[in-house]
Design a protein around this motif. Structure first.
Motif, PDB file in Angstrom:
ATOM      1  N   GLY A   1      -5.568  -0.137  -0.282  1.00 17.91           N
ATOM      2  CA  GLY A   1      -5.393   1.224  -0.725  1.00 17.91           C
ATOM      3  C   GLY A   1      -5.058   1.464  -2.186  1.00 17.91           C
ATOM      4  O   GLY A   1      -4.097   0.915  -2.703  1.00 17.91           O
TER       5      GLY A   1
ATOM      6  N   CYS B   1       0.835  -1.198   0.000  1.00 19.71           N
ATOM      7  CA  CYS B   1       0.000   0.000   0.000  1.00 19.71           C
ATOM      8  C   CYS B   1       0.873   1.252   0.000  1.00 19.71           C
ATOM      9  O   CYS B   1       0.582   2.226  -0.684  1.00 19.71           O
TER      10      CYS B   1
ATOM     11  N   SER C   1       1.115   4.224  -3.093  1.00 17.88           N
ATOM     12  CA  SER C   1       0.275   5.358  -2.722  1.00 17.88           C
ATOM     13  C   SER C   1       0.920   6.649  -3.214  1.00 17.88           C
ATOM     14  O   SER C   1       2.053   6.673  -3.683  1.00 17.88           O
TER      15      SER C   1
END
Length: 258
Positions: A211, A20, A24
């Motif tokens: 995410g 994640c 990101s």
């Protein structure tokens, strides 16, 4: 699609957090400049999504691929990438892809190390009405994690970890091309703003545990698309390069995709 493991079975919690984090939106603190000096290539992932998708400011796209010895991408991989991009982005001036070799610097690569390699070697930058994207293909792994195939780390920059790709070649060139294309097109998807990373979601389809990834297991933007074991046991096993699902397509169309 052949599924041999559940999400939890493939990934421990530590790797989940790592995956994640690396995909990101990360603000790059390096003072990365280019030969033009006008277009920022040091912004967070997704910041150039509209520029990539539309022809409002940039009518063509130049993709620079730099690979380390033994890690060159297959022609079928690059051809599939070009076809996929042409399906979604408005670039009437065309999409060009160039490839060149760079020397290795290590067998394990950190994000800071990768940024440094780009800073020293990148030669193609956004100028005039041509937007540029940089692809680095290492011949090593991401730090000490041998599962991660690729990540997007700047607004116009992605990296593939060639040794991980080679590990899941399955001794079959077609399978390798599936692994390469899946990883490469997935991280390009992040540059295009997916998921909820510059292209606003038209309805909720984000995977809450991973995410900026789609929760549809058959979508290119599913989190497993950058995991070598997952890809080799699913899409590569069936010789299928996944596509964006309808939710992801709706998202990028909301900011100008075809």
């Amino acid at each position: 699609m052949k599924m041999l493991h559940s999400k939890k079975g493939i990934f421990g919690s530590g790797l989940v957090l790592l995956l994640c984090w690396i995909t990101s939106c990360q603000k790059d603190t390096n003072n990365f400049t280019n030969n033009n000096g006008t277009y920022r290539h040091d912004l967070p992932v997704g910041a150039s999504a509209r520029d990539l998708l539309t022809d409002t400011l940039y009518q063509s796209l130049a993709v620079e691929v730099q690979y380390m010895p033994g890690a060159a991408l297959q022609a079928t991989t690059l051809n599939h990438l070009k076809a996929t991009l042409n399906k979604y982005i408005h670039k009437p001036g065309g999409i060009s892809i160039s490839s060149s070799q760079v020397l290795p610097s290590d067998s394990l690569f950190t994000l800071d190390g990768i940024k440094g390699i780009e800073d020293r070697n990148r030669t193609v930058f956004t100028k005039g009405n041509q937007l540029a994207v940089y692809v680095l293909v290492t011949n090593g792994y991401y730090t000490d994690d041998s599962l991660i195939l690729a990540t997007a780390y700047r607004n116009t920059s992605v990296v593939l970890f060639g040794q991980c790709i080679a590990d899941y070649d399955l001794n079959n060139t077609n399978a390798r091309s599936v692994v390469e294309a899946t990883a490469l097109e997935h991280v390009f998807g992040h540059l295009l703003g997916l998921v909820d990373q510059g292209a606003p979601m038209q309805h909720d389809h984000i995977d809450p545990g991973y995410g900026h990834h789609c929760k549809n297991e058959d979508c290119l933007m599913y989190f497993g698309a950058t995991d070598g074991y997952f890809v080799s046991q699913t899409w590569a096993y069936d010789r299928v390069i996944p596509a964006l699902d309808s939710s992801c397509v709706a998202d990028i169309r909301s900011i100008g995709a075809k």
